[in-house]
Scaffold this motif. Structure first.
Motif, PDB file in Angstrom:
ATOM      1  N   GLN A 117      -0.817   8.056  -8.635  1.00 29.25           N
ATOM      2  CA  GLN A 117      -1.084   6.676  -7.924  1.00 29.25           C
ATOM      3  C   GLN A 117       0.194   5.799  -8.193  1.00 29.25           C
ATOM      4  OE1 GLN A 117      -3.668   6.204  -5.699  1.00 29.25           O
ATOM      5  NE2 GLN A 117      -2.423   4.363  -5.255  1.00 29.25           N
ATOM      6  N   LEU A 118       0.367   5.750  -9.361  1.00 27.55           N
ATOM      7  CA  LEU A 118       1.736   5.047  -9.789  1.00 27.55           C
ATOM      8  C   LEU A 118       2.890   5.162  -8.919  1.00 27.55           C
ATOM      9  CD1 LEU A 118       1.582   4.862 -13.788  1.00 27.55           C
ATOM     10  CD2 LEU A 118       1.547   2.860 -12.088  1.00 27.55           C
ATOM     11  N   CYS A 119       3.097   6.639  -8.566  1.00 28.13           N
ATOM     12  CA  CYS A 119       4.222   7.132  -7.977  1.00 28.13           C
ATOM     13  C   CYS A 119       4.102   6.560  -6.348  1.00 28.13           C
ATOM     14  CB  CYS A 119       4.432   8.596  -7.956  1.00 28.13           C
ATOM     15  SG  CYS A 119       4.998   9.099  -9.648  1.00 28.13           S
ATOM     16  N   ALA A 120       2.791   6.888  -6.082  1.00 29.94           N
ATOM     17  CA  ALA A 120       2.484   6.438  -4.632  1.00 29.94           C
ATOM     18  C   ALA A 120       2.906   4.856  -4.522  1.00 29.94           C
ATOM     19  CB  ALA A 120       1.255   6.636  -4.162  1.00 29.94           C
ATOM     20  N   ASP A 121       2.365   4.145  -5.353  1.00 31.59           N
ATOM     21  CA  ASP A 121       2.471   2.516  -5.257  1.00 31.59           C
ATOM     22  C   ASP A 121       4.046   1.954  -5.416  1.00 31.59           C
ATOM     23  OD1 ASP A 121      -0.077   2.669  -4.387  1.00 31.59           O
ATOM     24  OD2 ASP A 121      -1.165   2.079  -6.271  1.00 31.59           O
ATOM     25  N   TYR A 122       4.717   2.921  -6.058  1.00 27.91           N
ATOM     26  CA  TYR A 122       6.099   2.432  -6.540  1.00 27.91           C
ATOM     27  C   TYR A 122       6.804   1.780  -5.295  1.00 27.91           C
ATOM     28  CZ  TYR A 122      10.592   2.178  -8.919  1.00 27.91           C
ATOM     29  OH  TYR A 122      11.616   1.772  -9.439  1.00 27.91           O
ATOM     30  N   TRP A 123       6.840   2.403  -4.309  1.00 23.11           N
ATOM     31  CA  TRP A 123       7.263   2.024  -3.145  1.00 23.11           C
ATOM     32  C   TRP A 123       6.191   1.879  -2.068  1.00 23.11           C
ATOM     33  CZ3 TRP A 123      11.743  -0.344  -3.533  1.00 23.11           C
ATOM     34  CH2 TRP A 123      12.777  -0.114  -3.947  1.00 23.11           C
ATOM     35  N   SER A 124       6.003   0.764  -1.720  1.00 24.49           N
ATOM     36  CA  SER A 124       4.527   0.724  -0.493  1.00 24.49           C
ATOM     37  C   SER A 124       5.612   0.196   0.680  1.00 24.49           C
ATOM     38  CB  SER A 124       3.750   0.081  -1.023  1.00 24.49           C
ATOM     39  OG  SER A 124       4.047  -1.173  -1.257  1.00 24.49           O
ATOM     40  N   THR A 125       5.168   0.699   1.914  1.00 27.95           N
ATOM     41  CA  THR A 125       5.804   0.353   3.220  1.00 27.95           C
ATOM     42  C   THR A 125       4.905   0.361   4.311  1.00 27.95           C
ATOM     43  OG1 THR A 125       7.690   0.598   4.725  1.00 27.95           O
ATOM     44  CG2 THR A 125       6.871   2.757   3.500  1.00 27.95           C
ATOM     45  N   SER A 126       4.954  -0.596   5.046  1.00 28.76           N
ATOM     46  CA  SER A 126       4.078  -0.387   6.409  1.00 28.76           C
ATOM     47  C   SER A 126       4.985   0.146   7.568  1.00 28.76           C
ATOM     48  CB  SER A 126       3.647  -1.664   7.033  1.00 28.76           C
ATOM     49  OG  SER A 126       4.665  -2.798   6.990  1.00 28.76           O
ATOM     50  N   ILE A 127       6.330   0.467   7.278  1.00 26.48           N
ATOM     51  CA  ILE A 127       7.151   1.024   8.281  1.00 26.48           C
ATOM     52  C   ILE A 127       7.054   2.462   8.723  1.00 26.48           C
ATOM     53  CG2 ILE A 127       9.550   0.991   8.982  1.00 26.48           C
ATOM     54  CD1 ILE A 127      10.084  -1.290   6.813  1.00 26.48           C
ATOM     55  N   VAL A 128       7.136   3.272   7.754  1.00 23.91           N
ATOM     56  CA  VAL A 128       7.148   4.610   7.960  1.00 23.91           C
ATOM     57  C   VAL A 128       6.147   5.674   7.221  1.00 23.91           C
ATOM     58  CG1 VAL A 128       9.165   5.109   6.259  1.00 23.91           C
ATOM     59  CG2 VAL A 128       8.689   6.788   8.121  1.00 23.91           C
ATOM     60  N   ASP A 129       5.756   6.614   7.472  1.00 16.48           N
ATOM     61  CA  ASP A 129       4.583   7.457   7.125  1.00 16.48           C
ATOM     62  C   ASP A 129       5.299   9.010   7.118  1.00 16.48           C
ATOM     63  OD1 ASP A 129       2.370   8.601   5.685  1.00 16.48           O
ATOM     64  OD2 ASP A 129       1.216   8.352   7.575  1.00 16.48           O
ATOM     65  N   ILE A 130       5.635   9.482   5.927  1.00 17.03           N
ATOM     66  CA  ILE A 130       6.180  10.765   6.122  1.00 17.03           C
ATOM     67  C   ILE A 130       5.433  11.797   5.287  1.00 17.03           C
ATOM     68  CG2 ILE A 130       8.388  12.286   5.759  1.00 17.03           C
ATOM     69  CD1 ILE A 130       9.915   9.719   6.310  1.00 17.03           C
ATOM     70  N   HIS A 131       5.107  12.751   5.831  1.00 17.90           N
ATOM     71  CA  HIS A 131       4.391  13.901   5.033  1.00 17.90           C
ATOM     72  C   HIS A 131       5.218  15.220   5.591  1.00 17.90           C
ATOM     73  CE1 HIS A 131       1.349  11.221   3.502  1.00 17.90           C
ATOM     74  NE2 HIS A 131       1.420  10.669   4.680  1.00 17.90           N
ATOM     75  N   PRO A 132       5.106  16.447   5.010  1.00 14.79           N
ATOM     76  CA  PRO A 132       5.560  17.611   5.651  1.00 14.79           C
ATOM     77  C   PRO A 132       5.164  17.964   7.052  1.00 14.79           C
ATOM     78  CG  PRO A 132       4.795  17.826   3.229  1.00 14.79           C
ATOM     79  CD  PRO A 132       4.483  16.578   3.914  1.00 14.79           C
ATOM     80  N   GLY A 133       6.158  18.176   7.784  1.00 12.44           N
ATOM     81  CA  GLY A 133       5.931  18.340   9.229  1.00 12.44           C
ATOM     82  C   GLY A 133       5.358  16.797  10.288  1.00 12.44           C
ATOM     83  N   SER A 134       5.322  15.789   9.389  1.00 16.57           N
ATOM     84  CA  SER A 134       4.943  14.469  10.073  1.00 16.57           C
ATOM     85  C   SER A 134       5.756  13.443   9.851  1.00 16.57           C
ATOM     86  CB  SER A 134       3.604  14.260   9.847  1.00 16.57           C
ATOM     87  OG  SER A 134       3.075  13.062  10.198  1.00 16.57           O
ATOM     88  N   ILE A 135       6.223  12.752  10.721  1.00 19.59           N
ATOM     89  CA  ILE A 135       6.810  11.512  10.712  1.00 19.59           C
ATOM     90  C   ILE A 135       6.161  10.347  11.685  1.00 19.59           C
ATOM     91  CG2 ILE A 135       9.188  10.295  10.770  1.00 19.59           C
ATOM     92  CD1 ILE A 135      10.533  13.007  10.554  1.00 19.59           C
ATOM     93  N   MET A 159       6.481   6.391  12.811  1.00 18.69           N
ATOM     94  CA  MET A 159       7.151   5.017  12.695  1.00 18.69           C
ATOM     95  C   MET A 159       6.087   4.006  12.971  1.00 18.69           C
ATOM     96  SD  MET A 159      10.219   5.813  11.581  1.00 18.69           S
ATOM     97  CE  MET A 159      11.518   6.909  11.389  1.00 18.69           C
ATOM     98  N   ARG A 160       5.727   3.007  12.131  1.00 23.92           N
ATOM     99  CA  ARG A 160       4.872   1.966  12.790  1.00 23.92           C
ATOM    100  C   ARG A 160       3.388   2.480  13.135  1.00 23.92           C
ATOM    101  NH1 ARG A 160       6.038  -2.876   9.859  1.00 23.92           N
ATOM    102  NH2 ARG A 160       7.902  -3.364  10.412  1.00 23.92           N
ATOM    103  N   GLY A 161       3.133   3.990  12.749  1.00 22.45           N
ATOM    104  CA  GLY A 161       1.922   4.473  13.250  1.00 22.45           C
ATOM    105  C   GLY A 161       2.286   5.552  14.271  1.00 22.45           C
ATOM    106  N   TYR A 162       3.588   5.341  15.119  1.00 23.05           N
ATOM    107  CA  TYR A 162       3.605   6.407  16.212  1.00 23.05           C
ATOM    108  C   TYR A 162       4.425   7.511  15.753  1.00 23.05           C
ATOM    109  CZ  TYR A 162       2.853   2.002  19.272  1.00 23.05           C
ATOM    110  OH  TYR A 162       2.451   1.241  20.024  1.00 23.05           O
TER     111      TYR A 162
END
Length: 281
Positions: free
Chosen positions: A14-32, A34-37
């Protein structure tokens, strides 16, 4: 006496997840996203100005908003090798820097004096708009705002007049596009009216025209579109980066080395002490 239970160690994940928080981009394996799109939905369907807006503002602009932003970006791309940022890109390239180094060197020059007028003009317009919101008329708010700016920053007024152009050829076209968007309701036109009132005040005070320049008109556009003043400079940097890149690339192909700011045949003015020598004693 009850023993105190030791605190649980923090959850590392959880510490690692919260270290950088952003509402701009959400990246996971196979998924990018941008602002939800999903990025694959944006590619081929969204223009670069629309993407800039989405990244900075969180939502996609309307077509007219994006077109007006694009016009400001196009207008500010380049202003020749006598513009310090462009000259720096060429000199840096001739000194052996790669493209990214030349671009970084040039972009670092875009500060308050060279590159900051757009942000300063948006700040001036916003101050005048606040004075109007407090009950002042357009004319009184403009006069008070201009006087306050000059008292704080000196007689130079950002966005008006030009050291090279009697009339900035970019300004009229951009203002026409602004007026079109006012007519169709895309923007209100409040900041356009403020800028034109400043122009009228300067003409009356100086008894000669002091026309809006590129910085003054793009500041109108950024203010009308709701961009914060500091973003006006950031977006200008994005635009000017294109010219910087083009000049660096052109210079790269010329094979010139250590090209300075002026030809070697032109002597600079030395204003220091005359020739003198150390006392041998």
């Amino acid at each position: 006496m009850t023993a105190t239970k030791p605190a649980s160690p923090p959850d590392l994940a959880q510490l690692c997840a919260d270290y950088w928080s952003t509402s701009i981009v959400d990246i996971h394996p196979g998924s990018i996203k941008m602002r939800g799109y999903p990025i694959q939905e944006l590619i081929g369907n969204v223009s670069f100005p629309q993407m800039i807006w989405l990244m900075l503002r969180g939502e996609l602009p309307s077509g007219d908003e994006a077109a007006l932003l694009e016009a400001a970006l196009v207008a500010s791309v380049d202003h020749g090798p006598h513009a310090p940022s462009i000259a720096i890109s060429r000199m840096a390239t001739s000194c052996g820097l790669p493209i990214n180094g030349a671009m970084a060197s040039a972009l670092n020059a875009l500060d308050d004096v060279h590159g900051g007028a757009g942000q300063q003009a948006v700040e001036l317009y916003a101050d005048i708009a606040a004075r109007m919101a407090a009950g002042g008329t357009l004319e009184h708010a403009v006069e008070a705002g201009v006087d306050a700016f000059i008292a704080t920053h000196g007689k130079y007024l950002p966005g008006f007049g030009h050291r090279f152009h009697p009339v900035d050829p970019r300004a009229g076209r951009l203002l026409a596009l602004v007026d079109q968007r006012v007519e169709n309701g895309t923007i209100e036109g409040r900041y356009a009216a403020i800028a034109r009132a400043i122009e009228a005040l300067l003409r009356a005070r100086k008894d000669r025209p002091v026309p809006m320049n590129i910085d003054g008109v793009t500041a109108v556009i950024y203010a009308e579109l709701g961009f914060a003043p500091e973003l006006a400079r950031g977006v200008f940097c994005l635009s000017r980066a294109v010219g910087i890149l083009a000049h660096a690339w052109e210079q790269r192909g010329r094979g010139e080395r250590n090209k300075g700011p002026m030809p070697r045949q032109i002597a600079y003015a030395y204003t220091g002490a005359p020739e003198r020598h150390l006392d041998p004693a």
